[in-house]
Design an enzyme around this catalytic site. Structure first.
Site, PDB file in Angstrom:
ATOM      1  CE  LYS A  53      31.490  15.355 -17.882  1.00 56.91           C
ATOM      2  NZ  LYS A  53      30.158  15.241 -17.315  1.00 56.91           N
ATOM      3  CD  GLN A  97      29.007  17.489 -14.695  1.00 54.65           C
ATOM      4  OE1 GLN A  97      29.113  17.272 -15.904  1.00 54.65           O
ATOM      5  NE2 GLN A  97      29.455  16.645 -13.799  1.00 54.65           N
ATOM      6  CG  ASP A 120      25.479  13.029 -19.744  1.00 50.62           C
ATOM      7  OD1 ASP A 120      26.631  12.567 -19.601  1.00 50.62           O
ATOM      8  OD2 ASP A 120      25.093  14.088 -19.216  1.00 50.62           O
TER       9      ASP A 120
END
Ligand code: GUN
Length: 288
Positions: A53, A97, A120
């Site tokens: 990422k 995460q 997200d």
């Protein structure tokens, strides 16, 4: 006849190039899109994901920071970090995460992320916006699947779409996105009585269960589009999806491979969401 492959690597590359162009335009206006990625603990798979990422972000010209904390971090310390990033004007996207260590409540942590920075798309405000068709961030994996369908020119209007799996981050948002494009959508799951009866009717199947061979050739309508979200290992330890690729490719019209299908698209859509978060903050966002 063998199905045509939907090349996630190639499509993701062109999306990343577009993000890089838009990022450069935004930088010329004095705004550098910023992504903060938080990793708590040392889960090996998560370490690989977050590295990707951050690297993807740098390659597209975004500012990206990785904050790593020990698994002993308390939930209140993590919440305090999220709140600080919510207030940081250099950061447009905040991502924690998952999974977080067991002593933390992932729901509480996601809730703490500002919906304006929820790249997200996991926040309940993002889920609600998707449900009622308002602007907001879409979860990256189903968003990437929609981009793949768009890229092959799949007109979903009136089509039968079957989503296998009902997770909050893939199955449910996927169904809503397909519905928004006027597909007739069925969600199948572990309690579905006759999965094959449903999939045989489907013009589009999205498999998102996390189990090998959930979809086999005898379950697919000839010519259907098959999107495989699964990430599993076969007996030889090789990466494979939820779909029996070798069998299904002989029946389907289009199919995504694993690896090289949905995976790279998920990564690309995080960049898109982060760029859009920065464009929104700078007041220059235009929906396409
Ligand atoms: N863990 C596995 N996939 C994801 C993802 O897309 N976002 C976050 N935050 N955690 C994950």
């Amino acid at each position: 006849m063998s199905a045509q492959l939907i090349d996630g690597n190639a499509l993701a590359k062109s999306i990343r190039a577009d993000v890089a162009r838009r990022c450069a335009a935004l930088k010329a206006k004095g705004v550098t899109p910023g992504l903060a990625v938080i990793l708590v603990g040392d889960d090996p798979a998560s370490q690989v994901y977050v590295k990707h990422k951050v690297n993807d972000s740098h390659e597209a010209g975004l500012h990206s920071v990785l904050e790593r904390y020990p698994a002993t971090m308390s939930e209140s310390e993590l919440l305090a970090r999220v709140e600080a990033l919510n207030r940081d004007p250099a950061i447009h996207g905040v991502l924690v995460q998952l999974p977080v260590p067991r002593h933390m409540d992932a729901g509480q942590i996601i809730k703490a992320i500002s919906p304006a920075k929820d790249v997200d798309g996991f926040h309940v405000a993002s889920a609600g916006a998707l449900m009622i068709g308002q602007p907001g961030f879409w979860p990256c994996t189903p968003y990437g699947c929609m981009k793949m369908l768009e890229a092959i020119g799949c007109d979903l209007r009136g089509k039968n779409a079957v989503v296998i799996g009902r997770s909050n981050i893939v199955g449910k948002p996927m169904a809503l996105m397909l519905l928004a494009k006027n597909a007739t959508v069925t969600i199948c799951h572990s309690a579905t009585r006759d999965l094959k009866a449903h999939t045989l009717q489907a013009d589009v199947v999205v498999a998102a269960v996390g189990k090998r061979n959930v979809l086999t050739a005898d379950m697919v309508k000839p010519g259907a589009v098959v999107i495989d979200v699964g990430m599993n290992r076969n007996d030889e330890g090789k990466l494979c999806g939820d779909v029996d690729f070798a069998g299904v490719r002989e029946v389907a019209g289009w199919i995504t491979p694993v690896p090289g299908g949905v995976g790279p698209m998920t990564r690309a859509m995080l960049l898109v969401n982060t760029l859009e978060a920065a464009e929104r903050a700078a007041g220059v966002y235009r929906a396409d």
